[in-house]
Design a protein around this motif. Structure first.
Motif, PDB file in Angstrom:
ATOM      1  N   LEU A 148       0.876  -1.168   0.000  1.00 46.85           N
ATOM      2  CA  LEU A 148       0.000   0.000   0.000  1.00 46.85           C
ATOM      3  C   LEU A 148       0.911   1.214   0.000  1.00 46.85           C
ATOM      4  O   LEU A 148       1.605   1.474   0.991  1.00 46.85           O
ATOM      5  N   ASP A 149       0.928   1.927  -1.109  1.00 45.52           N
ATOM      6  CA  ASP A 149       1.913   2.994  -1.286  1.00 45.52           C
ATOM      7  C   ASP A 149       1.309   4.088  -2.148  1.00 45.52           C
ATOM      8  O   ASP A 149       1.170   3.938  -3.362  1.00 45.52           O
ATOM      9  N   THR A 150       0.937   5.180  -1.529  1.00 49.99           N
ATOM     10  CA  THR A 150       0.266   6.262  -2.258  1.00 49.99           C
ATOM     11  C   THR A 150       1.238   7.138  -3.040  1.00 49.99           C
ATOM     12  O   THR A 150       0.832   7.835  -3.965  1.00 49.99           O
ATOM     13  N   GLU A 151       2.509   7.095  -2.688  1.00 46.29           N
ATOM     14  CA  GLU A 151       3.477   7.972  -3.338  1.00 46.29           C
ATOM     15  C   GLU A 151       4.468   7.230  -4.231  1.00 46.29           C
ATOM     16  O   GLU A 151       5.215   7.855  -4.990  1.00 46.29           O
ATOM     17  N   GLY A 152       4.530   5.912  -4.153  1.00 43.51           N
ATOM     18  CA  GLY A 152       5.358   5.135  -5.069  1.00 43.51           C
ATOM     19  C   GLY A 152       6.729   4.747  -4.568  1.00 43.51           C
ATOM     20  O   GLY A 152       7.398   3.896  -5.163  1.00 43.51           O
ATOM     21  N   VAL A 174      -6.366   3.065   0.253  1.00 44.70           N
ATOM     22  CA  VAL A 174      -6.970   2.089   1.154  1.00 44.70           C
ATOM     23  C   VAL A 174      -8.173   1.429   0.477  1.00 44.70           C
ATOM     24  O   VAL A 174      -8.362   0.207   0.579  1.00 44.70           O
ATOM     25  N   LYS A 175      -8.955   2.208  -0.233  1.00 45.83           N
ATOM     26  CA  LYS A 175     -10.121   1.658  -0.929  1.00 45.83           C
ATOM     27  C   LYS A 175      -9.694   0.577  -1.916  1.00 45.83           C
ATOM     28  O   LYS A 175     -10.288  -0.507  -1.975  1.00 45.83           O
ATOM     29  N   GLN A 176      -8.650   0.855  -2.677  1.00 47.20           N
ATOM     30  CA  GLN A 176      -8.164  -0.110  -3.664  1.00 47.20           C
ATOM     31  C   GLN A 176      -7.647  -1.380  -2.983  1.00 47.20           C
ATOM     32  O   GLN A 176      -7.908  -2.496  -3.443  1.00 47.20           O
ATOM     33  N   LEU A 177      -6.935  -1.215  -1.883  1.00 50.32           N
ATOM     34  CA  LEU A 177      -6.439  -2.379  -1.137  1.00 50.32           C
ATOM     35  C   LEU A 177      -7.590  -3.235  -0.642  1.00 50.32           C
ATOM     36  O   LEU A 177      -7.578  -4.466  -0.795  1.00 50.32           O
ATOM     37  N   LEU A 178      -8.605  -2.625  -0.050  1.00 44.02           N
ATOM     38  CA  LEU A 178      -9.722  -3.381   0.497  1.00 44.02           C
ATOM     39  C   LEU A 178     -10.510  -4.082  -0.600  1.00 44.02           C
ATOM     40  O   LEU A 178     -11.029  -5.196  -0.390  1.00 44.02           O
TER      41      LEU A 178
END
Length: 306
Positions: A148-152, A174-178
């Motif tokens: 889970l990495d929003t910035e890469g 988080v939505k994509q992970l869930l």
């Protein structure tokens, strides 16, 4: 006559040892020592269900003791006593001691009694093999690595560590992970505890309760001792790494997590050793709401398949 569980207390303060002995000797077979080396000898020559150690001792720290105890007596459930301010002890107890609980001084008697009872019950009903290294890690397991990495940055670091895209699920929210978890939880999840969506410790805690076999590696700035303590007691994170971690260090932690996950798959009863406390607070209402929605959908899906 039922054999009582054996508990070993280690603290260089004899007054504390007397207090602990008086508190628990009616329920358990209690042994205590002020000497960490003596404690290791006792572990080599006798079975103890739970080891409770102080951190700040003159000859050997509690983390050092628990690290050696893990190798000598892996069946023994390990707990560490110390204060919130000891960041090094908290991090070491996760990464080196792989402890069950971190108990703060001064402790709450009721909480300590309940925690020790839980540790004893787990030790009496599970057995941890000495050598994780004998477990084979399949390509199928390797493909179940998620970040889970929003910035890469973490994603790039994992790619530098020789993982290719086919072995890595990259989620940017988080939505994509869930949504991804609805299909199958990963073997290993790597995440920063703070993302663009804020503090996600509620997510880490909730996922561990729901998926105890999933191992989480958390990256953090090592500034919040209270949060790190929660990540032990309420999330059982497998490793905590600095944000400056190299690709080599991260890969080493991931490989260790894969090996442990394979062991949990082979011996499912060991997931009891990752039992977590009920969260003491909500850190991020938005994240908690997303987690709650995920759990509702998961329950509905499980009920439809029943």
């Amino acid at each position: 006559m039922t054999t009582r569980a054996r508990v070993l207390f280690v603290d260089d303060d004899e007054r504390i040892l007397r207090s602990l002995t008086l508190l628990f000797r009616s329920r358990y077979d209690v042994t205590s020592t002020v000497d960490a080396q003596e404690a290791l000898e006792k572990l080599r020559h006798g079975q103890f269900h739970v080891l409770v150690s102080d951190q700040r001792m003159p000859a050997m720290t509690g983390v050092e003791l628990l690290r050696e105890a893990r190798e000598i007596a892996p069946d023994t459930v390990r707990m560490l006593l110390t204060g919130y301010s000891d960041l090094a002890a908290i991090v070491g107890s996760i990464n080196e001691g792989e402890i069950f609980r971190f108990i703060n001084k001064p402790w709450d008697v009721g909480n300590l009694q309940a925690t020790l009872q839980q540790a004893v019950e787990i030790a009496c009903t599970t057995s941890a093999p000495k050598a994780d290294g004998i477990i084979d890690i399949t390509e199928k397991t390797l493909a179940r690595l998620a970040v889970l990495d929003t910035e890469g940055g973490l994603h790039r670091l994992l790619l530098q560590g020789s993982y290719d895209a086919s072995q890595l699920r990259h989620y940017t929210s988080v939505k994509q992970l869930l949504e991804g978890l609805q299909h199958a939880p990963p073997a290993v999840l790597v995440t920063d505890v703070t993302t663009a969506e804020g503090d996600i410790s509620d997510l880490v805690k909730g996922l561990k309760r729901e998926h105890p076999e999933m191992l989480t590696l958390v990256v953090t700035a090592f500034q919040d001792a209270k949060l790190l303590t929660e990540l032990i007691n309420e999330a059982q994170v497998y490793r905590v790494l600095p944000r400056t971690a190299s690709a080599t260090l991260l890969r080493s932690a991931v490989e260790a997590a894969f090996t442990r996950h394979a062991l949990l798959q082979r011996l499912p009863s060991l997931t009891r050793r990752y039992t977590v406390d009920t969260p003491s607070r909500t850190a991020n209402a938005g994240i908690s709401a997303q987690l709650g929605g995920y759990l509702q959908r998961l329950r509905a899906r499980q009920n439809s398949l029943a």
